[in-house]
Scaffold this motif. Sequence first.
Motif, PDB file in Angstrom:
ATOM      1  N   LEU A   1     -12.387 -11.375   2.995  1.00 57.96           N
ATOM      2  CA  LEU A   1     -11.564 -10.193   2.753  1.00 57.96           C
ATOM      3  C   LEU A   1     -11.984  -9.030   3.639  1.00 57.96           C
ATOM      4  O   LEU A   1     -13.175  -8.845   3.935  1.00 57.96           O
ATOM      5  N   LYS A   2     -10.982  -8.256   4.028  1.00 61.25           N
ATOM      6  CA  LYS A   2     -11.179  -7.104   4.895  1.00 61.25           C
ATOM      7  C   LYS A   2     -10.688  -5.842   4.173  1.00 61.25           C
ATOM      8  O   LYS A   2      -9.826  -5.927   3.286  1.00 61.25           O
ATOM      9  N   PRO A   3     -11.183  -4.697   4.577  1.00 60.95           N
ATOM     10  CA  PRO A   3     -10.688  -3.459   3.942  1.00 60.95           C
ATOM     11  C   PRO A   3      -9.172  -3.318   4.026  1.00 60.95           C
ATOM     12  O   PRO A   3      -8.547  -2.779   3.098  1.00 60.95           O
ATOM     13  N   GLU A   4      -8.588  -3.815   5.107  1.00 64.49           N
ATOM     14  CA  GLU A   4      -7.130  -3.703   5.244  1.00 64.49           C
ATOM     15  C   GLU A   4      -6.360  -4.629   4.303  1.00 64.49           C
ATOM     16  O   GLU A   4      -5.125  -4.570   4.246  1.00 64.49           O
ATOM     17  N   ASP A   5      -7.057  -5.472   3.563  1.00 62.19           N
ATOM     18  CA  ASP A   5      -6.407  -6.282   2.527  1.00 62.19           C
ATOM     19  C   ASP A   5      -6.234  -5.493   1.234  1.00 62.19           C
ATOM     20  O   ASP A   5      -5.591  -5.980   0.293  1.00 62.19           O
ATOM     21  N   THR A   6      -6.800  -4.306   1.189  1.00 54.85           N
ATOM     22  CA  THR A   6      -6.671  -3.470  -0.001  1.00 54.85           C
ATOM     23  C   THR A   6      -5.209  -3.134  -0.252  1.00 54.85           C
ATOM     24  O   THR A   6      -4.516  -2.635   0.642  1.00 54.85           O
ATOM     25  N   ALA A   7      -4.741  -3.428  -1.456  1.00 57.64           N
ATOM     26  CA  ALA A   7      -3.332  -3.218  -1.803  1.00 57.64           C
ATOM     27  C   ALA A   7      -3.127  -3.594  -3.264  1.00 57.64           C
ATOM     28  O   ALA A   7      -4.020  -4.157  -3.908  1.00 57.64           O
ATOM     29  N   VAL A   8      -1.939  -3.304  -3.754  1.00 57.69           N
ATOM     30  CA  VAL A   8      -1.500  -3.872  -5.021  1.00 57.69           C
ATOM     31  C   VAL A   8      -0.791  -5.185  -4.690  1.00 57.69           C
ATOM     32  O   VAL A   8       0.115  -5.207  -3.843  1.00 57.69           O
ATOM     33  N   TYR A   9      -1.221  -6.239  -5.325  1.00 54.05           N
ATOM     34  CA  TYR A   9      -0.660  -7.561  -5.084  1.00 54.05           C
ATOM     35  C   TYR A   9       0.313  -7.906  -6.208  1.00 54.05           C
ATOM     36  O   TYR A   9      -0.030  -7.812  -7.393  1.00 54.05           O
TER      37      TYR A   9
ATOM     38  N   LYS B   1       3.971   2.275   2.545  1.00 57.43           N
ATOM     39  CA  LYS B   1       4.391   1.144   3.366  1.00 57.43           C
ATOM     40  C   LYS B   1       5.280   0.211   2.548  1.00 57.43           C
ATOM     41  O   LYS B   1       5.250   0.208   1.318  1.00 57.43           O
ATOM     42  N   GLN B   2       6.041  -0.599   3.263  1.00 58.65           N
ATOM     43  CA  GLN B   2       6.900  -1.562   2.598  1.00 58.65           C
ATOM     44  C   GLN B   2       6.073  -2.713   2.032  1.00 58.65           C
ATOM     45  O   GLN B   2       5.003  -3.053   2.559  1.00 58.65           O
ATOM     46  N   ARG B   3       6.601  -3.293   0.983  1.00 59.68           N
ATOM     47  CA  ARG B   3       5.974  -4.479   0.424  1.00 59.68           C
ATOM     48  C   ARG B   3       6.081  -5.605   1.448  1.00 59.68           C
ATOM     49  O   ARG B   3       7.136  -5.814   2.055  1.00 59.68           O
ATOM     50  N   GLU B   4       4.987  -6.343   1.634  1.00 55.37           N
ATOM     51  CA  GLU B   4       4.986  -7.403   2.641  1.00 55.37           C
ATOM     52  C   GLU B   4       4.604  -8.735   2.024  1.00 55.37           C
ATOM     53  O   GLU B   4       3.830  -8.802   1.064  1.00 55.37           O
ATOM     54  N   LEU B   5       5.132  -9.785   2.624  1.00 59.79           N
ATOM     55  CA  LEU B   5       4.806 -11.129   2.177  1.00 59.79           C
ATOM     56  C   LEU B   5       3.360 -11.456   2.518  1.00 59.79           C
ATOM     57  O   LEU B   5       2.921 -11.266   3.648  1.00 59.79           O
ATOM     58  N   VAL B   6       2.649 -11.992   1.536  1.00 65.58           N
ATOM     59  CA  VAL B   6       1.307 -12.515   1.776  1.00 65.58           C
ATOM     60  C   VAL B   6       1.375 -14.031   1.944  1.00 65.58           C
ATOM     61  O   VAL B   6       0.916 -14.587   2.932  1.00 65.58           O
ATOM     62  N   ALA B   7       1.974 -14.689   0.941  1.00 68.11           N
ATOM     63  CA  ALA B   7       2.092 -16.142   0.981  1.00 68.11           C
ATOM     64  C   ALA B   7       3.148 -16.574  -0.008  1.00 68.11           C
ATOM     65  O   ALA B   7       3.399 -15.884  -1.002  1.00 68.11           O
ATOM     66  N   ALA B   8       3.748 -17.725   0.267  1.00 73.64           N
ATOM     67  CA  ALA B   8       4.756 -18.283  -0.627  1.00 73.64           C
ATOM     68  C   ALA B   8       4.609 -19.788  -0.654  1.00 73.64           C
ATOM     69  O   ALA B   8       4.107 -20.393   0.297  1.00 73.64           O
ATOM     70  N   ILE B   9       5.068 -20.372  -1.758  1.00 73.31           N
ATOM     71  CA  ILE B   9       4.972 -21.820  -1.921  1.00 73.31           C
ATOM     72  C   ILE B   9       6.218 -22.317  -2.646  1.00 73.31           C
ATOM     73  O   ILE B   9       6.671 -21.718  -3.617  1.00 73.31           O
ATOM     74  N   SER B  10       6.770 -23.405  -2.148  1.00 71.26           N
ATOM     75  CA  SER B  10       7.948 -23.992  -2.769  1.00 71.26           C
ATOM     76  C   SER B  10       7.541 -24.860  -3.959  1.00 71.26           C
ATOM     77  O   SER B  10       6.354 -25.148  -4.166  1.00 71.26           O
ATOM     78  N   SER B  11       8.526 -25.305  -4.696  1.00 73.24           N
ATOM     79  CA  SER B  11       8.233 -26.178  -5.835  1.00 73.24           C
ATOM     80  C   SER B  11       7.626 -27.490  -5.372  1.00 73.24           C
ATOM     81  O   SER B  11       6.878 -28.143  -6.109  1.00 73.24           O
ATOM     82  N   GLY B  12       7.907 -27.877  -4.142  1.00 76.43           N
ATOM     83  CA  GLY B  12       7.364 -29.112  -3.594  1.00 76.43           C
ATOM     84  C   GLY B  12       6.028 -28.948  -2.910  1.00 76.43           C
ATOM     85  O   GLY B  12       5.430 -29.927  -2.465  1.00 76.43           O
TER      86      GLY B  12
ATOM     87  N   THR C   1      -1.373  -6.307  -9.436  1.00 76.06           N
ATOM     88  CA  THR C   1      -2.805  -6.196  -9.692  1.00 76.06           C
ATOM     89  C   THR C   1      -3.476  -5.605  -8.455  1.00 76.06           C
ATOM     90  O   THR C   1      -3.174  -5.984  -7.331  1.00 76.06           O
ATOM     91  N   GLN C   2      -4.375  -4.661  -8.684  1.00 79.43           N
ATOM     92  CA  GLN C   2      -5.015  -3.952  -7.581  1.00 79.43           C
ATOM     93  C   GLN C   2      -6.160  -4.784  -7.003  1.00 79.43           C
ATOM     94  O   GLN C   2      -7.014  -5.291  -7.739  1.00 79.43           O
ATOM     95  N   VAL C   3      -6.171  -4.892  -5.702  1.00 76.88           N
ATOM     96  CA  VAL C   3      -7.293  -5.497  -4.973  1.00 76.88           C
ATOM     97  C   VAL C   3      -7.845  -4.435  -4.033  1.00 76.88           C
ATOM     98  O   VAL C   3      -7.103  -3.881  -3.217  1.00 76.88           O
ATOM     99  N   THR C   4      -9.123  -4.151  -4.165  1.00 73.26           N
ATOM    100  CA  THR C   4      -9.775  -3.160  -3.323  1.00 73.26           C
ATOM    101  C   THR C   4     -10.945  -3.813  -2.617  1.00 73.26           C
ATOM    102  O   THR C   4     -11.829  -4.388  -3.264  1.00 73.26           O
TER     103      THR C   4
ATOM    104  N   VAL D   1       0.864  -1.175   0.000  1.00 73.70           N
ATOM    105  CA  VAL D   1       0.000   0.000   0.000  1.00 73.70           C
ATOM    106  C   VAL D   1       0.901   1.225   0.000  1.00 73.70           C
ATOM    107  O   VAL D   1       2.046   1.158   0.456  1.00 73.70           O
ATOM    108  N   PRO D   2       0.410   2.341  -0.484  1.00 69.77           N
ATOM    109  CA  PRO D   2       1.247   3.540  -0.557  1.00 69.77           C
ATOM    110  C   PRO D   2       1.822   3.920   0.807  1.00 69.77           C
ATOM    111  O   PRO D   2       1.103   3.909   1.815  1.00 69.77           O
TER     112      PRO D   2
END
Length: 125
Positions: free
Chosen positions: A85-93, A43-54, A119-122, A40-41
Motif C-alpha cells: 500500500l502507498k499513501p496515494e491509496d488513501t481513500a474511501v473504498y 476527485k471522481q470515484r474511480e474503479l479499483v477492481a471488478a470481478i464477474s460472476s464467473g 470504508t475508509q482506508v488510510t 478522495v475528496p
Amino acid sequence: QVQLVEAGGGLVQPGGSLRLSCAASGRIRSINRMGWYRQVPGKQRELVAAISSGGSTNYGDSVKGRFTISRDNAKNTVYLQMSSLKPEDTAVYYCNADVVYYSGGYNLQRAPDHWGQGTQVTVSS
C-alpha cells in the motif's frame, strides 16, 4: 431490499496490507458483476477492481500487481486484498454490485449499480 456492507478498512503504514470485504444481504437471487471503487475528496470515484460472476477480473492501472479481487458466491461476498500500500491509496473504498433480487413476493428486480456505505482506508506512517 439489498444491503452491501463493507468491512476491513483502517490505518496502515506504507508497504503494509489490508483486506476489505463486502457482504451482500437481502432476498438475493443472483449477483453479476461485483467491484470496488475508491474516492478522495475533490476527485471522481474511480474503479479499483471488478470481478464477474464467473471470476473474470479487471483492475485499475494504479493497483495492478498489488491488489487482488476475489469473491465467494456462496456467501455473496467480495474481497479486496491490498498489498504494498502507498499513501496515494488513501481513500474511501466503496463496494458496488449488480444484483438481482426478489421484491414483494417473487417479483424479480435488478439493481445494476448498488453501492455500499464505504470504508475508509488510510495509508500513512
